[in-house]
Scaffold this motif. Structure first.
Motif, mmCIF file in Angstrom:
data_model
loop_
_atom_site.group_PDB
_atom_site.id
_atom_site.type_symbol
_atom_site.label_atom_id
_atom_site.label_comp_id
_atom_site.label_asym_id
_atom_site.label_seq_id
_atom_site.Cartn_x
_atom_site.Cartn_y
_atom_site.Cartn_z
ATOM 1 N N ASP A 1 0.834 -1.072 -0.086
ATOM 2 C CA ASP A 1 0.046 0.048 0.086
ATOM 3 C C ASP A 1 0.834 1.253 -0.030
ATOM 4 N N VAL A 2 0.667 2.008 -0.877
ATOM 5 C CA VAL A 2 1.453 3.378 -1.063
ATOM 6 C C VAL A 2 1.274 4.390 -0.088
ATOM 7 N N LEU A 3 0.272 4.121 0.713
ATOM 8 C CA LEU A 3 -0.151 5.167 1.713
ATOM 9 C C LEU A 3 -1.236 6.435 0.909
ATOM 10 N N ASP A 4 -1.590 6.577 -0.244
ATOM 11 C CA ASP A 4 -2.211 7.546 -0.825
ATOM 12 C C ASP A 4 -2.818 6.934 -2.058
ATOM 13 N N ASP A 5 -3.428 7.863 -2.803
ATOM 14 C CA ASP A 5 -4.032 7.600 -4.219
ATOM 15 C C ASP A 5 -3.263 7.870 -5.190
ATOM 16 N N TYR A 6 -1.953 8.326 -4.925
ATOM 17 C CA TYR A 6 -1.276 8.586 -5.878
ATOM 18 C C TYR A 6 0.280 7.677 -5.611
ATOM 19 N N SER A 7 0.819 6.876 -6.567
ATOM 20 C CA SER A 7 2.055 6.541 -6.073
ATOM 21 C C SER A 7 3.176 7.344 -6.437
ATOM 22 N N SER A 8 3.042 8.707 -6.575
ATOM 23 C CA SER A 8 4.018 9.583 -6.373
ATOM 24 C C SER A 8 4.386 10.196 -4.959
ATOM 25 N N PHE A 9 3.544 9.795 -4.109
ATOM 26 C CA PHE A 9 3.804 10.096 -2.525
ATOM 27 C C PHE A 9 4.893 9.141 -2.215
ATOM 28 N N ALA A 10 4.716 7.838 -2.462
ATOM 29 C CA ALA A 10 5.840 6.847 -2.127
ATOM 30 C C ALA A 10 6.809 7.051 -2.898
ATOM 31 N N SER A 11 6.977 7.597 -4.090
ATOM 32 C CA SER A 11 8.216 7.988 -5.079
ATOM 33 C C SER A 11 8.873 9.062 -4.381
ATOM 34 N N GLY A 12 8.491 10.194 -3.934
ATOM 35 C CA GLY A 12 8.989 11.138 -2.978
ATOM 36 C C GLY A 12 9.594 10.728 -1.858
ATOM 37 N N LEU A 13 8.820 9.652 -1.052
ATOM 38 C CA LEU A 13 9.217 9.108 0.152
ATOM 39 C C LEU A 13 10.576 8.453 0.019
ATOM 40 N N ILE A 14 10.658 7.514 -1.118
ATOM 41 C CA ILE A 14 11.624 6.527 -1.267
ATOM 42 C C ILE A 14 12.956 7.550 -1.746
ATOM 43 N N LEU A 15 12.656 8.466 -2.595
ATOM 44 C CA LEU A 15 13.671 9.277 -3.075
ATOM 45 C C LEU A 15 14.400 10.041 -1.932
ATOM 46 N N ARG A 16 13.668 10.699 -1.272
ATOM 47 C CA ARG A 16 14.285 11.379 -0.124
ATOM 48 C C ARG A 16 15.147 10.382 0.685
ATOM 49 N N ALA A 17 14.411 9.088 1.252
ATOM 50 C CA ALA A 17 15.162 8.454 2.038
ATOM 51 C C ALA A 17 16.403 7.895 1.464
#
Length: 191
Positions: free
Chosen positions: A138-154
Motif C-alpha cells: 500500500d503506497v499510503l495515498d491515491d497517488y504512487s508519487s507519494f511513495a516515490s517522493g518518500l523513497i527518493l528522500r530516504a
C-alpha cells in the motif's frame, strides 16, 4: 474480515504537525479540521487510512495549488520524510542513514513505515548493485508519487546520488518501484 488499515498518530504528527504545521494557512487548518484533523488539539491514537488520504489531498491542494496532483503528492512524500526526521526515531535514523547506505536504507523502509501504521509490507528484489525493485502492499495515498517522493528522500539521506525512482506498476493500492542510484563519493579519512 481483515483489520481496518490505520495510520498511527506518529505518522500524522510527523507530516502535519512537525513538517507542515507552521506552513499550513488558516484555511488549510480549517479544511483539515472539517475532515477530522484538528491541529490545535491532541491527535487521535490512529486514523483510518481513508481519512489520512483525505488529509493528504487537502494539504497537497492547499500547499501546491499550481501543480498537477501527482507532483503535489510527490512533494507530500518528501515532506513526510522531512517531518519524520524531526521525531525522536527520525533523528536516530538520520544519524544512521549515511552509515547504513542506500541499499540497507531500502531494507529498513518496511520497518520504518510499519512504525507509522498497521499494514505496511515491503519486499525488495536486487537486480544489480544500485538497482533495486521495491514492492509496497500500500503506497499510503491515491497517488504512487507519494511513495516515490518518500523513497527518493530516504535514499538521499542514505547518501545516494542521482536517484531515480520509477513507478513500474500501481494498481491503486500496491505499487512496484524501480530504484537506481549512484553512491556518494567516499570521503578521505585524513585531511
Amino acid at each position: 474480515m481483515p483489520p481496518q488499515k490505520l495510520v498511527f498518530a506518529t505518522a500524522v504528527e510527523a507530516l502535519f504537525v512537525r513538517e507542515l504545521g507552521a506552513t499550513l494557512s488558516g484555511v488549510g487548518r480549517r479544511l483539515l479540521r472539517d475532515v477530522g484533523l484538528d491541529l490545535e488539539r491532541p491527535l487521535e491514537v490512529a486514523y483510518p487510512l481513508a481519512q489520512w488520504k483525505v488529509f493528504l489531498h487537502i494539504a497537497a491542494q492547499v500547499l501546491y495549488p499550481h501543480l498537477p496532483s501527482a507532483e503535489a503528492h510527490w512533494w507530500m512524500g518528501i515532506h513526510f520524510v522531512e517531518g519524520y526526521l524531526q521525531t525522536s526515531m527520525g533523528r536516530v535514523l538520520a544519524e544512521l542513514a549515511p552509515v547504513l547506505g542506500p541499499r540497507r536504507m531500502l531494507e529498513r523502509i518496511g520497518a520504518d513505515l510499519s512504525s507509522g501504521n498497521n499494514f505496511s509490507e515491503v519486499r525488495l528484489v536486487e537486480h544489480a548493485p544500485r538497482y533495486v525493485e521495491l514492492w509496497m502492499n500500500d503506497v499510503l495515498d491515491d497517488y504512487s508519487s507519494f511513495a516515490s517522493g518518500l523513497i527518493l528522500r530516504a535514499q538521499q539521506m542514505a547518501g545516494a546520488r542521482n536517484v531515480f525512482v520509477d513507478v513500474w506498476s500501481f494498481d491503486g493500492t500496491a505499487g512496484t518501484f524501480l530504484i537506481r542510484w549512484r553512491d556518494a563519493p567516499a570521503r578521505a579519512l585524513f585531511g
